[in-house]
Design an enzyme around this catalytic site. Structure first.
Site, PDB file in Angstrom:
ATOM      1  N   LYS A 570       6.821 -14.020  -0.807  1.00  0.00           N
ATOM      2  CA  LYS A 570       5.907 -13.690   0.283  1.00  0.00           C
ATOM      3  C   LYS A 570       6.460 -14.263   1.574  1.00  0.00           C
ATOM      4  O   LYS A 570       7.404 -15.052   1.557  1.00  0.00           O
ATOM      5  CB  LYS A 570       4.508 -14.237   0.016  1.00  0.00           C
ATOM      6  N   ARG A 571       5.861 -13.873   2.672  1.00  0.00           N
ATOM      7  CA  ARG A 571       6.293 -14.375   3.979  1.00  0.00           C
ATOM      8  C   ARG A 571       6.287 -15.908   3.973  1.00  0.00           C
ATOM      9  O   ARG A 571       5.417 -16.529   3.388  1.00  0.00           O
ATOM     10  CB  ARG A 571       5.345 -13.834   5.050  1.00  0.00           C
ATOM     11  N   LYS A 576       1.117 -20.894   3.248  1.00  0.00           N
ATOM     12  CA  LYS A 576       1.410 -20.319   1.936  1.00  0.00           C
ATOM     13  C   LYS A 576       2.037 -21.357   1.006  1.00  0.00           C
ATOM     14  O   LYS A 576       2.134 -21.150  -0.196  1.00  0.00           O
ATOM     15  CB  LYS A 576       2.307 -19.095   2.084  1.00  0.00           C
ATOM     16  N   THR A 678      -2.039  -9.528  -1.452  1.00  0.00           N
ATOM     17  CA  THR A 678      -1.953  -8.397  -2.375  1.00  0.00           C
ATOM     18  C   THR A 678      -0.852  -8.624  -3.412  1.00  0.00           C
ATOM     19  O   THR A 678      -0.849  -7.975  -4.455  1.00  0.00           O
ATOM     20  CB  THR A 678      -1.678  -7.075  -1.633  1.00  0.00           C
ATOM     21  N   LYS A 682      -0.464  -7.412  -7.500  1.00  0.00           N
ATOM     22  CA  LYS A 682       0.694  -6.739  -8.085  1.00  0.00           C
ATOM     23  C   LYS A 682       1.189  -7.489  -9.316  1.00  0.00           C
ATOM     24  O   LYS A 682       1.526  -6.884 -10.345  1.00  0.00           O
ATOM     25  CB  LYS A 682       1.810  -6.623  -7.049  1.00  0.00           C
TER      26      LYS A 682
END
Length: 834
Positions: A570-571, A576, A678, A682
Site C-alpha cells: 500500500k502507499r 499505515k 480496499t 482483496k
C-alpha cells in the site's frame, strides 16, 4: 470456470457473425478463428508487420486492437440507447484512476477470453506471456484511483448510465527503483509505446480559461454582471477508454483530457531566432496534463495542481453541458438528468465552475443557479486526516481563478448568514464552519455545503466524520451525511488474478456469483471439509510457487513457498505503519540470533509501496526496510527462516500476483486514521487472513468473517483518544519494554548501514523525540502478541485453511457492485438501462 463466458453476442466492425462461444464447440471454433484473423489483419494493416517478423509487443498490440473492435460496437449501441432514452446519467469526477492492465479484464468481461487463448495458440503465442507486454496505465497512485476503477467496472456491469472523467497524464506518478537501498524516482512514460485502448476525440475539444482578472459591470437591466477578462486559454482534447461490463451488453466509457495550448506556434518570431519565446506559451499549456500529482512542495507545484484540477473539471462540465443541451432545453431539468459525483475534494472546484456558468453565461439569478448546483453534486470524503483536507491559499486561488474566488467568497458569506440564523450569538461556530478563513479556501467545506449528499467510505469512517472531523456540518445538515462502504470488483480481483480459485468456487457456489458475491456464503458449508481444504490450499501453494519465481526474477532473492507469506502492499505513509511491521521483523530477527533453536514458522515479509518524493520520513522508512532486508536475506545464522522483499515500482499488476499468493494481510494503520482501505478486501477475497486494528473497513471485515477468523490487536479509536488526552509519552513504552528498547536502539545505530553512519536515526526520532504521532510504540506489544498467535495457528494447517475459506465466504459485502448499487439507489437515483 474461472472466467464464465457472459451470455452476450458480438457484431464486430469486420461484420463477423454473432456468436455465443459458450453455446457449442462449432461456434467457439468460429469465434476463435475470427479473432485470429482479426489479430493478423491488425498486425498487417494497423502495425504494418507480418506474423513472421512481429515482436511479442506487436502481437499484443494487434490483439488489443482486435478485442477493441469487438467492444466498440457494443459501446456505440450503449451510447445510442442512452441518448434515445434521454436517460439520467452519473458523471464520476476523479483526478486519478488506477486502471492497471486492460487486456485480461477486457477479455474476461467481454466473454472472449477462451477464444483469445485458442486464437493466439494457433498463431504460436501464449496469452499469459503476452499479458506481460502491457504497461500499467499511469493514471493513478493509490486506493482512491483503484476504487474509482472498480466503480467504473461495477457501473458498466450493472447497466448504469455513467461516464468517468479524469486527466490523460503523459507521465504517471513515477517509476520507482532502489539505489543503495534508497527510493529513486524516474519518469513513468507509460504512453511512450502507445496505448491501443484509447480513442482520440478531437471533435469534442474544450477551451479552458485561466488567470486574468475580473472587471465590474452591469447588464441592461442594472444587474451586476462581472466580466472575466485578460485570461489565457488552453485546450482540452478528450481520449476515451471503453469500460466493458461483465455479462452484459453495456459498455460505458472513461473520458480523459489532455491539455494543448490554444496558442499556435508564432512562426514569425520563430524564424527571427526567438525559438524559446515562440514555443514558451505552447509548452506551458501542454504542461498541465504532463504528470500525475506534481510535487506541491513548491509554489509553482501548488499552482500547477490547482490548474490541473480546474482544467479537468472545466472540460468535463462543458462536455456534460454539451450533452445536456443536445437532449434538453430547460435548465430546470439539469439536476433531473445530471448527477455529478466528486471523488474526494480534487474536483471540488467544479462547484464554482458550474455556478459561474449559470451566472455568467446563462445570466441566471443567484438563487436559481445555486439551487441547480446544490441539486447536481454529491461528495465522497476519503480521509480522516485534518491535514489531508485540501485547502488553497486565497492569493493563489485568485491568481489562477479570479472569478471563482469571488464566487466562493460569496457562497461563504451567504452560508455564514445561514449559520448565524440557526445559531445566533455563536460566532465561534460561524468561524469554525467558514469555507474561507485565515487566507485559505477549504475545499472539503465547500463540497459539503454545495452537495446534496456527503458520504464516508466505511461505517467507522462515516461515524468519525460525523462526530469529529465534520461534526458541525453533520449537525447543520443531519440528513446529508451517509455511509457507503467501499468495495472491489471480483472480476479483476478474483476471476482475473486467481482463476484457479474461481474454478474451485464454481464447484460449490451457484452460478452467477461474480455479479452476486453474497453467494460466496455457500463456501461456509465446505470450510471444514478436508478434501476442499486440500484443493483450496493447493491452489494457494501454486500461486506462491509462481510468486517465488517472480521474486527471484525481480529482486534476485530465493524464497520458500512453504513459508508464511506476510504482505503489506500500500502507499507509504506513517499512519499505515510500515515501520510497526519493521519492528516486528527486527524482533523476530533478534530472537533468532539469540536463540537459533527458536521454533517459529518460516516467514517471507513482502512490501510494496511508493513514498511521495517530498515525504522525507516515508523515504527513510523505505531505506530502513531495504537495509534490514539486505542484512537478513544474507545472514546464514538464521538459516533462511526470515526473508524480506521490497517489490520495486509496486502497482496493480504486482498486486495481482502478490495477493493470490499471500497468507497474511497486514492492515495495521492507527485506529481512526484509515478511511476504509480496499487492499484488506482483496486479500480476504483471495483467502488471506487479516492482522489489523479496528480501523476503516477492518471493523466490517471482522463482522462478516467472524471474530475467530481475523487477528485484531492494538488500541481502539477511543483508546487512542484517551492516550492523546492523557498526554501520550512514547518514552514510557520504550523504557518499560526491554525488547522494544533494544530494537529501537539497534535500528538507530549504524549496524544496518555500515559506512553510512546513523542514516536511520530520523526513524527512531519520529518514534521518540517527535512524539510518535501514530502511536506505534503504544501498539507494539499487542502487535507482537498477535503475531505470535498467528504463528501458532499457521502451524495448524487444517485450522488455517478453514479460516482462509471463511474469509472468502465472508467477502460478499465487499463487492463494488453492492457499493454502487447503494450509490445508485440512495444518492444518484439512477436506474439501469439494459
Amino acid at each position: 470456470m474461472a472466467c464464465p463466458v457472459p451470455n452476450v453476442s458480438f457484431m464486430t466492425t469486420e461484420n463477423s457473425p454473432s456468436v455465443q462461444p459458450s453455446q457449442n464447440s462449432d461456434a467457439s471454433v468460429d469465434a476463435s478463428a475470427s479473432l485470429g484473423e482479426s489479430i493478423e489483419r491488425h498486425l498487417r494493416l494497423t502495425l504494418a508487420r507480418h506474423l513472421k517478423n512481429a515482436s511479442s509487443r506487436e502481437i499484443w498490440m494487434a490483439t488489443c486492437y482486435a478485442v477493441r473492435d469487438r467492444i466498440v460496437d457494443r459501446f456505440i449501441r450503449t451510447q445510442e440507447k442512452h441518448s434515445e432514452a434521454k436517460t439520467r446519467r452519473v458523471y464520476y469526477l476523479s483526478l486519478e484512476y488506477l486502471m492497471g492492465r486492460l487486456l485480461n479484464s477486457n477479455l474476461c468481461n467481454s466473454g472472449v477470453l477462451a477464444d483469445a487463448k485458442v486464437a493466439l495458440k494457433d498463431l504460436g503465442y501464449e496469452l499469459d506471456e503476452l499479458l506481460e507486454e502491457e504497461h500499467d496505465m499511469g493514471l493513478g497512485n493509490g486506493g482512491l484511483g483503484r476504487l474509482a476503477s472498480c466503480f467504473l467496472d461495477s457501473m458498466a456491469t450493472m447497466d448504469l448510465p455513467a461516464i468517468g472523467y479524469g486527466i490523460h497524464y503523459q507521465f504517471g506518478l513515477f517509476r520507482q527503483s532502489f539505489e543503495n537501498s534508497r527510493q529513486v524516482e524516474k519518469p513513468d512514460d507509460w504512453l511512450r509505446e502507445g496505448n491501443p485502448w484509447e480513442i482520440a476525440r478531437p471533435q469534442y475539444a474544450q477551451k479552458v480559461k485561466l488567470y486574468g482578472h475580473v472587471e465590474h459591470g452591469y447588464d441592461d437591466l442594472g444587474n451586476y454582471r462581472p466580466q472575466w477578462v485578460g485570461f489565457k486559454e488552453v485546450e482540452g482534447i478528450p481520449y476515451d477508454l471503453a469500460i466493458v461490463g461483465y455479462d452484459t451488453e453495456t459498455v460505458n466509457f472513461l473520458r480523459l483530457w489532455e491539455s494543448k495550448s490554444s496558442q499556435e506556434l508564432d512562426f514569425q518570431i520563430f524564424n527571427q531566432g526567438g525559438y524559446v519565446e515562440a514555443v514558451r506559451e505552447k509548452a506551458m499549456g501542454e504542461t498541465i496534463s504532463k504528470v500525475l500529482y506534481p510535487n506541491d512542495e513548491t509554489e509553482s507545484g501548488k499552482e500547477l495542481r490547482l490548474v490541473q484540477q480546474y482544467f479537468f473539471v472545466s472540460c468535463s462540465l462543458q462536455d456534460m453541458i454539451r450533452r445536456f443541451r443536445r437532449e434538453h432545453s430547460n435548465w430546470n431539468d439539469f439536476p433531473k438528468k445530471v448527477v455529478i459525483q466528486l471523488n474526494d475534494t480534487h474536483p471540488a472546484v467544479a462547484v464554482l465552475e458550474l455556478l459561474r456558468f449559470f451566472l455568467d453565461e446563462e445570466r441566471m439569478q443567484w438563487e436559481e443557479a445555486w439551487i441547480l448546483v446544490r441539486n447536481s453534486f454529491a461528495y465522497t470524503n476519503h480521509t480522516l486526516l485534518p491535514e489531508a483536507l485540501e485547502t488553497w491559499g486565497e492569493q493563489l486561488f485568485g491568481k489562477v481563478l479570479p472569478r471563482h474566488l469571488q464566487l466562493v467568497q460569496e457562497i461563504n458569506r451567504r452560508f455564514q448568514e445561514e449559520v448565524r440564523s440557526r445559531y445566533p450569538n455563536d460566532e465561534e461556530r460561524v468561524a469554525r464552519m467558514s469555507i474561507v478563513s485565515d487566507g485559505q479556501v477549504k475545499m472539503a467545506y465547500l463540497s459539503v455545503v454545495a452537495s446534496r449528499s456527503v458520504n464516508g467510505v466505511a461505517a467507522l469512517h462515516t461515524k468519525l466524520l460525523k462526530e469529529r472531523l465534520m461534526s458541525d456540518f453533520a449537525e447543520f445538515y443531519p440528513d446529508r451525511f451517509n455511509n457507503k462502504t467501499n468495495g472491489i470488483t471480483p472480476r479483476r480481483w478474483l476471476l482475473g488474478c486467481n482463476p484457479e480459485l474461481g474454478k474451485l468456487i464454481d464447484k460449490v457456489v451457484p452460478e452467477g456469483w461474480p455479479t452476486d458475491l453474497y453467494k460466496l456464503r455457500d463456501l461456509e458449508k465446505v470450510a471444514k471439509d478436508a478434501d476442499f481444504q486440500k484443493e483450496f490450499m493447493a491452489i494457494k501453494f501454486r500461486n506462491k510457487q509462481t510468486l517465488c519465481e517472480l521474486v527471484k526474477k525481480v529482486v534476485d532473492v530465493e524464497i520458500d513457498p512453504e513459508a508464511l507469506f506476510d504482505s503489506q502492499i500500500k502507499r507509504l505513509h506513517e499512519y499505515k505503519r510500515q515501520h510497526l511491521n519493521l519492528l516486528h521483523i527486527l524482533t523476530l530477527y533478534r530472537r533468532l540470533l539469540h536463540n537459533p533453536d527458536l521454533k517459529i514458522n518460516k516467514r517471507v515479509f513482502i512490501f510494496g509501496a511508493k513514498a511521495a518524493p517530498g515525504y522525507h520520513l516515508a523515504k527513510v522508512i523505505i531505506h530502513a526496510i531495504n537495509l534490514v532486508a539486505k542484512k537478513i536475506n544474507h545472514d546464514d545464522r538464521i538459516n533462511d527462516r526470515l526473508k524480506v522483499i521490497f517489490w520495486p515500482n509496486y502497482g496493480v499488476s504486482a498486486a495481482e500476483k502478490i495477493i493470490p499468493a499471500s497468507d497474511l494481510s497486514e492492515q495495521i494503520s492507527t485506529a481512526g486514521k484509515e478511511a476504509s482501505g480496499t487492499g484488506n478486501m482483496k486479500f480476504a477475497l483471495n483467502g488471506a487472513l487479516t492482522v489489523g486494528t479496528l480501523d476503516g473497513a477492518n471493523v466490517e471485515i471482522k463482522e462478516e468473517v467472524g471474530d475467530d477468523n481475523i487477528f485484531i490487536f492494538g488500541q481502539t479509536v477511543d483508546g487512542i483518544q484517551k492516550l492523546k488526552d492523557d498526554g501520550y509519552n512514547p518514552y514510557s513504552y520504550y523504557e518499560k519494554d526491554e525488547e522494544l528498547k533494544a530494537i529501537i536502539d539497534w535500528l538507530s545505530s549504524d549496524y544496518f548501514s555500515p559506512g553510512e553512519g546513523e542514516v536511520l536515526a530520523d526513524l527512531s526520532k519520529s518514534l521518540l523525540e517527535w512524539g510518535d504521532p501514530y502511536y506505534v510504540l503504544a501498539d507494539y506489544r499487542s502487535y507482537i502478541e498477535s503475531q505470535e498467535q498467528i504463528d501458532r495457528v499457521f502451524s495448524d494447517k487444517g485450522k488455517w485453511a478453514e479460516m482462509a475459506i471463511r474469509n472468502v465466504a465472508g467477502s460478499g459485502k465487499f463487492s463494488s457492485d453492492r457499493t454502487i448499487g447503494q450509490y445508485a439507489e440512495e444518492i444518484w437515483k439512477l436506474d439501469p438501462v439494459t
